[in-house]
Design a protein around this motif. Structure first.
Motif, PDB file in Angstrom:
ATOM      1  N   ILE A  16       0.860  -1.179   0.000  1.00  0.00           N
ATOM      2  CA  ILE A  16       0.000   0.000   0.000  1.00  0.00           C
ATOM      3  C   ILE A  16       0.896   1.228   0.000  1.00  0.00           C
ATOM      4  O   ILE A  16       1.745   1.390   0.876  1.00  0.00           O
ATOM      5  CB  ILE A  16      -0.952  -0.002   1.197  1.00  0.00           C
ATOM      6  CG1 ILE A  16      -1.934  -1.182   1.063  1.00  0.00           C
ATOM      7  CG2 ILE A  16      -1.716   1.322   1.285  1.00  0.00           C
ATOM      8  CD1 ILE A  16      -2.991  -1.244   2.134  1.00  0.00           C
ATOM      9  N   VAL A  17       0.698   2.065  -1.016  1.00  0.00           N
ATOM     10  CA  VAL A  17       1.552   3.226  -1.226  1.00  0.00           C
ATOM     11  C   VAL A  17       0.827   4.483  -0.766  1.00  0.00           C
ATOM     12  O   VAL A  17      -0.304   4.755  -1.184  1.00  0.00           O
ATOM     13  CB  VAL A  17       1.939   3.358  -2.710  1.00  0.00           C
ATOM     14  CG1 VAL A  17       2.762   4.624  -2.931  1.00  0.00           C
ATOM     15  CG2 VAL A  17       2.716   2.134  -3.174  1.00  0.00           C
ATOM     16  N   HIS A  18       1.486   5.246   0.115  1.00  0.00           N
ATOM     17  CA  HIS A  18       0.999   6.558   0.541  1.00  0.00           C
ATOM     18  C   HIS A  18       1.883   7.624  -0.103  1.00  0.00           C
ATOM     19  O   HIS A  18       3.107   7.610   0.082  1.00  0.00           O
ATOM     20  CB  HIS A  18       1.077   6.700   2.060  1.00  0.00           C
ATOM     21  CG  HIS A  18       0.119   5.831   2.817  1.00  0.00           C
ATOM     22  ND1 HIS A  18       0.281   4.465   2.930  1.00  0.00           N
ATOM     23  CD2 HIS A  18      -1.015   6.147   3.495  1.00  0.00           C
ATOM     24  CE1 HIS A  18      -0.714   3.971   3.659  1.00  0.00           C
ATOM     25  NE2 HIS A  18      -1.509   4.959   4.011  1.00  0.00           N
ATOM     26  N   ARG A  19       1.263   8.540  -0.839  1.00  0.00           N
ATOM     27  CA  ARG A  19       2.017   9.661  -1.396  1.00  0.00           C
ATOM     28  C   ARG A  19       1.386  10.975  -0.953  1.00  0.00           C
ATOM     29  O   ARG A  19       0.181  11.180  -1.087  1.00  0.00           O
ATOM     30  CB  ARG A  19       2.049   9.620  -2.923  1.00  0.00           C
ATOM     31  CG  ARG A  19       2.937  10.753  -3.452  1.00  0.00           C
ATOM     32  CD  ARG A  19       2.728  11.149  -4.878  1.00  0.00           C
ATOM     33  NE  ARG A  19       3.463  12.388  -5.136  1.00  0.00           N
ATOM     34  CZ  ARG A  19       3.395  13.068  -6.266  1.00  0.00           C
ATOM     35  NH1 ARG A  19       2.647  12.653  -7.266  1.00  0.00           N
ATOM     36  NH2 ARG A  19       4.067  14.197  -6.402  1.00  0.00           N
ATOM     37  N   ASP A  20       2.217  11.850  -0.414  1.00  0.00           N
ATOM     38  CA  ASP A  20       1.795  13.204  -0.068  1.00  0.00           C
ATOM     39  C   ASP A  20       2.858  14.148  -0.598  1.00  0.00           C
ATOM     40  O   ASP A  20       3.876  14.389   0.049  1.00  0.00           O
ATOM     41  CB  ASP A  20       1.643  13.342   1.450  1.00  0.00           C
ATOM     42  CG  ASP A  20       1.036  14.693   1.847  1.00  0.00           C
ATOM     43  OD1 ASP A  20       0.703  15.482   0.944  1.00  0.00           O
ATOM     44  OD2 ASP A  20       0.920  14.954   3.065  1.00  0.00           O
ATOM     45  N   GLY A  21       2.649  14.625  -1.816  1.00  0.00           N
ATOM     46  CA  GLY A  21       3.645  15.471  -2.455  1.00  0.00           C
ATOM     47  C   GLY A  21       4.932  14.698  -2.676  1.00  0.00           C
ATOM     48  O   GLY A  21       4.928  13.612  -3.254  1.00  0.00           O
ATOM     49  N   PRO A  22       6.058  15.200  -2.192  1.00  0.00           N
ATOM     50  CA  PRO A  22       7.334  14.504  -2.394  1.00  0.00           C
ATOM     51  C   PRO A  22       7.537  13.328  -1.443  1.00  0.00           C
ATOM     52  O   PRO A  22       8.485  12.558  -1.607  1.00  0.00           O
ATOM     53  CB  PRO A  22       8.373  15.596  -2.113  1.00  0.00           C
ATOM     54  CG  PRO A  22       7.689  16.517  -1.141  1.00  0.00           C
ATOM     55  CD  PRO A  22       6.234  16.511  -1.550  1.00  0.00           C
ATOM     56  N   GLU A  23       6.649  13.187  -0.446  1.00  0.00           N
ATOM     57  CA  GLU A  23       6.800  12.107   0.528  1.00  0.00           C
ATOM     58  C   GLU A  23       6.135  10.831   0.022  1.00  0.00           C
ATOM     59  O   GLU A  23       5.014  10.879  -0.492  1.00  0.00           O
ATOM     60  CB  GLU A  23       6.180  12.502   1.869  1.00  0.00           C
ATOM     61  CG  GLU A  23       6.846  13.684   2.554  1.00  0.00           C
ATOM     62  CD  GLU A  23       6.194  13.975   3.893  1.00  0.00           C
ATOM     63  OE1 GLU A  23       6.523  13.294   4.881  1.00  0.00           O
ATOM     64  OE2 GLU A  23       5.331  14.877   3.944  1.00  0.00           O
TER      65      GLU A  23
END
Length: 357
Positions: A36-43
């Motif tokens: 499960i991939v979490h992306r928040d901008g560059p994070e």
């Protein structure tokens, strides 16, 4: 990181059924690392099935996911590695290595891909309570035009297409079909989907066993097949016996116990020597998965033949734990060779990723 669904998240799971159920959404069952991939901008955080991060092991994927996923999202999918048109699980496991230099080298030699098949959050909205059909539609829009190494998993609501996929996709190294009810919300760690896997049987030699963690009863049987040179290769284990049956197996195997496997000529007598594992498949090899786990086992004379059920092969071994079916006193151990195994028709993985062509 500030998302409506925060890590760690355990993925929603599937329970095994014998047949493809009607009236659902169908996808291929990928044979890789669930993530499960979490992306928040560059994070970016790539979480494993048990919630532990995989990000450091797949730096090339972390970079690609930041470039290709929506700016703020949570996506469920599978990490896979392809080799010669098929999924290759062995190459995937090599990536779980403590040395950063080794991980970097393998990222260049055997880059991974990410197959996206569910959307848990987008922007400021959690989609956990959104029905499956609506989540799929949102995922398709979010990943419209996405490029490798990120892929949108093919999906269909046509059960006949799903049956075709079940037959064809195995040749590309896939594991079967997953069926998802169209009104199903996303429920982490709950077995609410359905998986339909291939099952075949093989006659194998029982050449040893491991004790169960609860005491002096059988935990698993060690299985072997003879190769073309006449060497008995360790191909896997069968387990999942009721406790009463585990005790019975100890008694049944007692007459076959070997006091000195070396002098009595057990085919796996050299298992404790690290170098022996380089030229043959033997039980007891340590790995990044087993660590310091006790891998000792009890050798028995390789005289018994058992019929076991298995789903598919990974190279020259069973990919998953086999299931005991019955003893085969009518078969000789020497007749238990790789030649009996069914070979699925080859199917190029690129055809799978394009929805079957």
């Amino acid at each position: 990181m500030d998302l409506p669904v925060m890590p760690p998240v355990k993925p929603m799971l599937a329970k095994s059924v014998a047949r493809i159920p009607p009236g659902m959404q169908y996808e291929a069952k990928w044979d890789g690392f669930r993530a499960i991939v979490h992306r928040d901008g560059p994070e970016i955080v790539i979480g494993s099935r048990n919630g532990k991060p995989l990000t450091r092991y797949f730096p090339e994927l972390a970079e690609a996911l930041v470039e290709r996923l929506p700016r703020r999202c949570v996506v469920d999918g599978e990490i896979v590695i392809a080799h010669e048109g098929r999924l290759d699980f062995d190459r995937l496991t090599e990536r779980i290595h403590p040395a950063a230099s080794r991980v970097k080298l393998l990222a260049e030699r055997t880059p991974a891909s990410f197959i996206a098949f569910d959307l848990l959050a987008l922007g400021d909205a959690s989609l956990l309570d959104t029905p499956q059909a609506e989540r799929r539609s949102a995922l398709e829009k979010a990943l419209d035009g996405v490029t490798a190494p990120v892929h949108l998993a093919p999906a269909t609501t046509d059960v006949e297409v799903a049956r075709t996929w079940f037959d064809q996709y195995e040749g590309a190294g896939l594991d079967g079909v997953v069926a998802k009810p169209l009104d199903l919300p996303y429920r982490p760690d709950a077995r609410l989907m359905y998986k339909i896997k291939h099952e075949r049987t093989a006659d194998v030699v029982v050449a040893g066993y491991r004790h169960h963690k609860s005491g002096p009863v059988v935990g698993s049987l060690l299985l072997g097949l003879y190769d073309t040179t006449g060497s008995l290769q360790h191909v896997g284990v069968c387990a999942a016996f009721p406790m009463k049956r585990r005790a019975e197996l100890i008694e049944e195997l007692a007459p076959l116990l070997m006091d000195d496997p070396v002098t009595q000529g057990h085919p796996w007598a050299a298992w404790a020597e690290e170098a022996a594992h380089e030229s043959a498949r033997l039980p007891g090899a340590t790995s990044r998965w087993t660590g310091k786990k006790d891998l000792s086992w009890v050798p028995v004379r390789p005289d018994l033949v058992a019929e076991v059920a298995y789903d598919h092969m990974e190279g020259d071994r069973f990919r998953h734990t086999a299931q005991f079916r019955r003893w085969r006193p009518d078969r000789t151990p020497a007749s238990c060779t790789y030649a009996q195994l069914e070979e699925p028709v080859r199917y190029d993985l690129t055809e799978v990723l394009s929805g079957g062509g």
